[in-house]
Design a protein around this motif. Structure first.
Motif, PDB file in Angstrom:
ATOM      1  N   ASP A  58       1.064  -1.248  -0.051  1.00  0.00           N
ATOM      2  CA  ASP A  58       0.008   0.137  -0.031  1.00  0.00           C
ATOM      3  C   ASP A  58       1.078   1.078  -0.111  1.00  0.00           C
ATOM      4  N   ILE A  59       0.719   1.796  -1.078  1.00  0.00           N
ATOM      5  CA  ILE A  59       1.595   3.273  -1.368  1.00  0.00           C
ATOM      6  C   ILE A  59       0.747   4.408  -0.995  1.00  0.00           C
ATOM      7  N   LYS A  60       0.877   5.356  -0.040  1.00  0.00           N
ATOM      8  CA  LYS A  60      -0.042   6.199   0.055  1.00  0.00           C
ATOM      9  C   LYS A  60       0.217   7.413  -1.019  1.00  0.00           C
ATOM     10  N   GLN A  61      -0.943   7.894  -1.541  1.00  0.00           N
ATOM     11  CA  GLN A  61      -0.653   8.882  -2.382  1.00  0.00           C
ATOM     12  C   GLN A  61      -1.626  10.041  -2.170  1.00  0.00           C
ATOM     13  N   ASP A  62      -2.667   9.872  -1.392  1.00  0.00           N
ATOM     14  CA  ASP A  62      -3.605  10.809  -0.983  1.00  0.00           C
ATOM     15  C   ASP A  62      -3.349  11.397   0.297  1.00  0.00           C
ATOM     16  N   TYR A  63      -2.522  12.272   0.492  1.00  0.00           N
ATOM     17  CA  TYR A  63      -2.064  12.986   1.701  1.00  0.00           C
ATOM     18  C   TYR A  63      -3.113  14.284   2.133  1.00  0.00           C
ATOM     19  N   GLU A  64      -3.488  14.327   3.185  1.00  0.00           N
ATOM     20  CA  GLU A  64      -4.188  15.518   3.858  1.00  0.00           C
ATOM     21  C   GLU A  64      -3.517  16.746   3.307  1.00  0.00           C
ATOM     22  N   PHE A  65      -3.983  17.969   3.179  1.00  0.00           N
ATOM     23  CA  PHE A  65      -3.589  19.193   2.900  1.00  0.00           C
ATOM     24  C   PHE A  65      -4.484  20.322   3.454  1.00  0.00           C
ATOM     25  N   SER A  66      -3.973  21.514   3.609  1.00  0.00           N
ATOM     26  CA  SER A  66      -4.713  22.685   4.017  1.00  0.00           C
ATOM     27  C   SER A  66      -4.361  23.942   3.268  1.00  0.00           C
ATOM     28  N   VAL A  67      -4.852  24.886   3.504  1.00  0.00           N
ATOM     29  CA  VAL A  67      -4.644  26.339   2.846  1.00  0.00           C
ATOM     30  C   VAL A  67      -4.784  27.394   3.800  1.00  0.00           C
ATOM     31  N   THR A  68      -3.542  27.797   4.299  1.00  0.00           N
ATOM     32  CA  THR A  68      -3.654  29.020   5.038  1.00  0.00           C
ATOM     33  C   THR A  68      -3.668  30.532   4.315  1.00  0.00           C
ATOM     34  N   TYR A  69      -3.885  31.607   4.801  1.00  0.00           N
ATOM     35  CA  TYR A  69      -4.015  33.015   4.230  1.00  0.00           C
ATOM     36  C   TYR A  69      -3.534  34.009   5.395  1.00  0.00           C
ATOM     37  N   LEU A  70      -2.962  35.105   4.601  1.00  0.00           N
ATOM     38  CA  LEU A  70      -2.581  36.078   5.395  1.00  0.00           C
ATOM     39  C   LEU A  70      -4.007  37.032   5.928  1.00  0.00           C
ATOM     40  N   PRO A  71      -3.839  37.800   6.474  1.00  0.00           N
ATOM     41  CA  PRO A  71      -5.339  38.438   6.854  1.00  0.00           C
ATOM     42  C   PRO A  71      -5.556  39.443   5.477  1.00  0.00           C
ATOM     43  N   VAL A  72      -6.778  39.639   5.417  1.00  0.00           N
ATOM     44  CA  VAL A  72      -7.589  40.263   4.328  1.00  0.00           C
ATOM     45  C   VAL A  72      -8.370  41.447   4.891  1.00  0.00           C
ATOM     46  N   PRO A  73      -8.305  42.472   3.859  1.00  0.00           N
ATOM     47  CA  PRO A  73      -9.248  43.471   4.540  1.00  0.00           C
ATOM     48  C   PRO A  73     -10.779  43.139   4.476  1.00  0.00           C
ATOM     49  N   LYS A  74     -11.554  43.799   5.695  1.00  0.00           N
ATOM     50  CA  LYS A  74     -12.911  43.328   5.892  1.00  0.00           C
ATOM     51  C   LYS A  74     -13.708  44.345   5.182  1.00  0.00           C
ATOM     52  N   VAL A  91     -16.227  49.775  -4.265  1.00  0.00           N
ATOM     53  CA  VAL A  91     -16.475  49.468  -5.597  1.00  0.00           C
ATOM     54  C   VAL A  91     -15.244  49.633  -6.407  1.00  0.00           C
ATOM     55  N   ASN A  92     -14.735  48.589  -7.133  1.00  0.00           N
ATOM     56  CA  ASN A  92     -13.725  48.649  -7.911  1.00  0.00           C
ATOM     57  C   ASN A  92     -12.190  48.402  -6.993  1.00  0.00           C
ATOM     58  N   GLU A  93     -12.513  48.166  -5.599  1.00  0.00           N
ATOM     59  CA  GLU A  93     -11.116  48.116  -4.945  1.00  0.00           C
ATOM     60  C   GLU A  93     -10.899  46.663  -4.960  1.00  0.00           C
ATOM     61  N   VAL A  94      -9.501  46.122  -5.057  1.00  0.00           N
ATOM     62  CA  VAL A  94      -9.075  44.854  -4.928  1.00  0.00           C
ATOM     63  C   VAL A  94      -8.288  44.381  -3.733  1.00  0.00           C
ATOM     64  N   ALA A  95      -8.823  43.204  -3.210  1.00  0.00           N
ATOM     65  CA  ALA A  95      -8.305  42.857  -2.170  1.00  0.00           C
ATOM     66  C   ALA A  95      -7.257  41.587  -2.439  1.00  0.00           C
ATOM     67  N   GLU A  96      -6.114  41.554  -2.086  1.00  0.00           N
ATOM     68  CA  GLU A  96      -5.219  40.599  -2.378  1.00  0.00           C
ATOM     69  C   GLU A  96      -5.196  39.397  -1.007  1.00  0.00           C
ATOM     70  N   ILE A  97      -5.184  38.201  -1.544  1.00  0.00           N
ATOM     71  CA  ILE A  97      -5.186  37.149  -0.735  1.00  0.00           C
ATOM     72  C   ILE A  97      -4.072  36.362  -0.925  1.00  0.00           C
ATOM     73  N   ARG A  98      -3.234  36.334   0.173  1.00  0.00           N
ATOM     74  CA  ARG A  98      -1.985  35.594  -0.113  1.00  0.00           C
ATOM     75  C   ARG A  98      -2.263  34.195   0.619  1.00  0.00           C
ATOM     76  N   THR A 115     -15.408  37.192   3.602  1.00  0.00           N
ATOM     77  CA  THR A 115     -16.608  37.860   3.526  1.00  0.00           C
ATOM     78  C   THR A 115     -15.968  39.507   3.674  1.00  0.00           C
ATOM     79  N   PHE A 116     -16.458  40.272   2.234  1.00  0.00           N
ATOM     80  CA  PHE A 116     -16.036  41.806   2.291  1.00  0.00           C
ATOM     81  C   PHE A 116     -17.205  42.481   2.418  1.00  0.00           C
ATOM     82  N   ASN A 117     -17.213  43.641   3.315  1.00  0.00           N
ATOM     83  CA  ASN A 117     -18.355  44.507   3.410  1.00  0.00           C
ATOM     84  C   ASN A 117     -18.052  45.723   2.698  1.00  0.00           C
ATOM     85  N   ASN A 118     -19.150  46.444   2.309  1.00  0.00           N
ATOM     86  CA  ASN A 118     -19.099  47.567   1.554  1.00  0.00           C
ATOM     87  C   ASN A 118     -18.280  48.856   2.361  1.00  0.00           C
ATOM     88  N   GLU A 119     -17.327  49.592   1.858  1.00  0.00           N
ATOM     89  CA  GLU A 119     -16.775  50.580   2.639  1.00  0.00           C
ATOM     90  C   GLU A 119     -17.248  51.745   1.833  1.00  0.00           C
TER      91      GLU A 119
END
Length: 140
Positions: free
Chosen positions: A26-42, A46-53, A132-136
């Motif tokens: 039995d060769i393991k191929q399907d390992y668990e994974f996760s994704v983390t991100y830095l804080p994003v603006p709340k 309109v037309n403003e861009v949020a970067e999600i690292r 979630t992004f609210n309108n400013e």
């Protein structure tokens, strides 16, 4: 007698090796994974861009596994894309090729925006993230 004992031990050793081999490797191929991100603006105008690292973390490495993302926007109107600038279509899969990457979200309305980004691998495992992004309101 000594020769017979040698043959017997050799046969016993050969039988032990033959029994130890198994086709059920039995060769393991399907390992668990996760994704983390830095804080994003709340809040976004309109037309403003949020970067999600983002960073993809894997519990193990299997070279033939592929990672994808798809998204759905529940509220508001906006665009999500990766570095090349082409907006993603909702629920379409897009390949994630690097372990560190950036997503961009552009607000296109004054509504609140609720989006879910689901990361999945080629074995069917999923890892969802919600934003979630609210309108400013701009100053008049």
């Amino acid at each position: 007698m000594r020769k017979t004992l040698s043959y017997f031990l050799f046969t016993l050793l050969l039988a032990a090796v033959a029994c130890a081999c198994s086709d059920d490797i039995d060769i393991k191929q399907d390992y668990e994974f996760s994704v983390t991100y830095l804080p994003v603006p709340k809040k976004l105008q309109v037309n403003e861009v949020a970067e999600i690292r983002c960073t993809l973390h894997r519990d193990g490495k299997y070279n033939n596994v592929r990672y994808y993302l798809r998204y759905f926007q529940y509220d508001g109107k906006g665009q999500l894309w990766m570095g090349d600038g082409k907006p993603f279509l909702p629920n379409d899969p897009y390949e994630v090729t690097d372990s560190s990457f950036r997503l961009y979200f552009r607000s296109l309305s004054e509504d609140a925006h609720n989006i879910e980004v689901v990361f999945l691998d080629s074995f069917g495992k999923e890892y969802p993230l919600s934003f979630t992004f609210n309108n400013e309101q701009g100053e008049d």
